[in-house]
Design an enzyme around this catalytic site. Structure first.
Site, PDB file in Angstrom:
ATOM      1  N   ILE A 155       0.879  -1.169   0.000  1.00  0.00           N
ATOM      2  CA  ILE A 155       0.000   0.000   0.000  1.00  0.00           C
ATOM      3  C   ILE A 155       0.913   1.215   0.000  1.00  0.00           C
ATOM      4  O   ILE A 155       1.873   1.286   0.772  1.00  0.00           O
ATOM      5  CB  ILE A 155      -0.965   0.006   1.198  1.00  0.00           C
ATOM      6  CG1 ILE A 155      -1.837   1.277   1.177  1.00  0.00           C
ATOM      7  CG2 ILE A 155      -0.241  -0.155   2.527  1.00  0.00           C
ATOM      8  CD1 ILE A 155      -2.923   1.295   2.253  1.00  0.00           C
ATOM      9  N   SER A 156       0.646   2.154  -0.875  1.00  0.00           N
ATOM     10  CA  SER A 156       1.516   3.314  -1.025  1.00  0.00           C
ATOM     11  C   SER A 156       1.522   4.183   0.227  1.00  0.00           C
ATOM     12  O   SER A 156       0.637   4.096   1.075  1.00  0.00           O
ATOM     13  CB  SER A 156       1.077   4.155  -2.228  1.00  0.00           C
ATOM     14  OG  SER A 156       1.279   3.463  -3.431  1.00  0.00           O
ATOM     15  N   ALA A 157       2.534   5.038   0.312  1.00  0.00           N
ATOM     16  CA  ALA A 157       2.646   5.973   1.433  1.00  0.00           C
ATOM     17  C   ALA A 157       1.510   6.989   1.381  1.00  0.00           C
ATOM     18  O   ALA A 157       0.993   7.324   0.308  1.00  0.00           O
ATOM     19  CB  ALA A 157       3.993   6.693   1.368  1.00  0.00           C
TER      20      ALA A 157
END
Length: 294
Positions: free
Chosen positions: A129-131
């Site tokens: 999951i992206s930042a």
């Protein structure tokens, strides 16, 4: 407010850069600029608290690192996470701030992980999951195409976080579609959404999650006003361009070793305009088998 709009991105984390002869080193909310030197790079990499990776800038032979944008121990609520993104100039849109406050990131990350830290999190199956700042960046780039009643497609939807944000922005009269080729992630994303503020939209059907090859989009609900791709394509996928509505916008990382976040606008006459937003590092947009074997 400190505005860090001139940035480089890597692995879903944005690295703030000043002139290219300086390295930004960030600790405990204080920004300190240090001249670049081999000894500095060595000590900086040894002390990194982020995943073990390097980003070589495509137009300059410099490496940039950042320990963290803020002290993770202080990020214990979703609201504080959003406030810090606003403080550092990552979020400038009130609408994006509201939706990120409404959809609690902690519901969409694995247990016992720092949900509100500004770094990507592994979610299994060689996916991440992206930042938070990358989610905020993409939401702002797509905001005009996420108005009530519009259609949005999230390719590589993972845990469902950004798809839920899309659904909140387009509302019950719009459509938000998530496509993910790992069935287990799709099942868990539905469970995540059911615990979130987007649950009524999932029940109504204006938000839906699907197992499929995201490289082919989701033609059943096309065309889309907004398309987000959460993995790096080696080249621009034609199927996604075809499913983009005239007047619509797609945000997609493109490249292999060197990647750029591309903003793709389809003009009213059907022609395509593309610009690079920043350098990034994402996992590759590939087949299910290739992803699992990587």
């Amino acid at each position: 407010m400190m505005n860090l709009s001139s940035t480089m991105n890597a692995y879903g984390c944005r690295y703030c850069v000043s002139p290219l002869k300086q390295l930004l080193h960030t600790t405990n909310h204080h920004l300190r600029f240090r001249p670049c030197s081999p000894s500095l790079f060595s000590s900086s990499f040894n002390n990194l608290k982020l995943p073990n990776f390097n980003l070589l800038l495509t137009s300059n032979s410099f490496f940039f690192t950042m320990e963290h944008l803020w002290d993770r121990s202080g990020m214990n609520t979703n609201k504080k996470m959003v406030e810090h993104l606003q403080q550092y100039g990552v979020i400038s849109s009130e609408k994006v701030a509201r939706v990120m406050e409404t959809i609690d990131r902690a519901l969409f990350v694995p247990d016992k992980t720092p949900a509100y830290a500004d770094c990507p999190q592994e979610i299994g199956y060689n996916a991440t999951i992206s930042a938070p700042h990358m989610h905020a960046t993409c939401l702002q780039l797509l905001e005009e195409k996420l108005q009530p009643g519009m259609h949005a497609l999230d390719v590589g939807s993972g845990t469902g976080y950004l798809t839920a944000c899309f659904a909140m922005m387009v509302g019950p009269q719009g459509r938000a579609i998530g496509v993910e080729h790992i069935p287990e992630l799709v099942a868990s994303s539905v469970n995540n959404i059911e615990k979130s503020a987007a649950a009524p939209l999932l029940k109504k059907g204006s938000l839906s999650m699907h197992v499929g090859d995201g490289r082919e989009g989701w033609p059943e609900c096309a065309p889309y006003d907004a398309i987000h791709v959460g993995a790096a394509a080696p080249e621009m996928p034609q199927a996604l361009l075809d499913q983009l509505k005239p007047g619509g916008r797609m945000v997609i990382p493109v490249g292999n070793i060197f990647q750029d976040l591309k903003v793709v606008d389809k003009n009213p006459d059907g022609s395509i305009s593309i610009r690079s937003e920043s350098s990034v590092r994402y996992v590759p947009l590939t087949s299910r088998d290739a992803q699992l074997q990587s």
